[in-house]
Write an enzyme that holds these catalytic residues in place. Structure first.
Site, PDB file in Angstrom:
ATOM      1  N   HIS A 158      34.038  22.632  33.929  1.00 28.09           N
ATOM      2  CA  HIS A 158      34.381  24.011  33.543  1.00 28.09           C
ATOM      3  C   HIS A 158      33.198  24.635  32.800  1.00 28.09           C
ATOM      4  CE1 HIS A 158      36.305  27.461  31.754  1.00 28.09           C
ATOM      5  NE2 HIS A 158      37.262  27.323  32.654  1.00 28.09           N
ATOM      6  N   GLU A 179      34.386  29.459  40.187  1.00 28.99           N
ATOM      7  CA  GLU A 179      34.679  30.313  39.033  1.00 28.99           C
ATOM      8  C   GLU A 179      33.399  30.993  38.550  1.00 28.99           C
ATOM      9  OE1 GLU A 179      38.444  29.183  36.807  1.00 28.99           O
ATOM     10  OE2 GLU A 179      36.881  27.906  36.009  1.00 28.99           O
TER      11      GLU A 179
END
Ligand code: PEP
Length: 227
Positions: free
Chosen positions: A84, A150
């Site tokens: 992430h 993302e």
């Protein structure tokens, strides 16, 4: 469609119990994963899968402040998030990500591997080559892999990538991997309908719009109306 809720550093165990109960009362057979803070992991079985935002690539040991596999096993957690951008931003290196990937793969975890470019790379038109380099460290044929695209400039900013961009990037990633591909970055109840129609998009990784259980359910229901 896959729906993933990244609760980040939000929710105590008490508030997550309420969150889990609200989801459990309304979910049917949707494919939902929730990543609570590790201090809020719950025992029991739910209509969603509980997953880990972070872990250390070891069963247990002298790793102060870390969460090893034993601690995930205690809550029957079989899914982990790796890469992430918020963890990369605090210094997690490609080497560490590789070690986490190798460990999780060896132990058979479902891995949600996040990749994404920052605004500067996006503006320079270098997104694809950057994403390709982020995928170099991992086994793209791992059968339990999910890749989440993302873009950093879309995370928590309310600035979702357009369908054209998502479509183009996911088609590109599809050249390297047969894994399920997700999009993440300011997904909400309003834009989920459009995102859910994108060809190679198997689901979404949702931050902000998932922190309230009822709002997350609304988002799931909006997508279901389109499927
Ligand atoms: C995320 O952090 O993975 C994310 C997609 O956040 P948000 O939905 O808030 O952009």
């Amino acid at each position: 469609m896959i729906f993933m809720a990244n609760l980040k550093c939000n929710h105590t165990r008490k508030s997550f119990e309420e969150y889990a109960q609200i989801l459990d009362e309304s979910l049917k057979d949707e494919n939902v994963f929730v990543f609570p803070p590790s201090s809020a992991f719950l025992e029991g079985s739910f209509k969603f899968k509980q997953a880990a935002q972070n872990f250390y690539p070891a069963k247990n040991g002298s790793f102060t402040g870390e969460i090893g596999q034993d601690m995930l096993d205690e809550f029957d957690i079989k899914t982990v998030l790796i890469g992430h951008s918020e963890r990369r931003a605090i210094g997690e290196s490609e080497e560490q990500l590789k070690a986490k990937f190798e460990y999780a793969k060896k132990e058979g975890f479902k891995i949600v591997y996040c990749i994404g470019e920052n605004e500067e790379i996006f503006e320079k038109g270098k997104t694809k080559e950057f994403l390709k380099s982020q995928l170099e460290n991992i086994d793209l044929d791992y059968e339990n892999l999910i890749i989440a695209y993302e873009p950093i400039w879309a995370i928590g900013t309310g600035k979702t990538a357009s369908s054209e961009i998502i479509n183009d990037v996911l088609n590109y990633i599809r050249n390297f991997s047969k894994s399920s591909l997700l999009y993440g970055g300011s997904v909400n109840e309003k834009n989920i309908a459009t995102i859910s129609k994108i060809k190679n998009c198997s689901g979404v990784l949702v931050g902000t719009a998932s922190w309230d259980a009822k709002a997350f359910l609304k988002l799931i229901n909006s997508a279901k109306e389109m499927i």
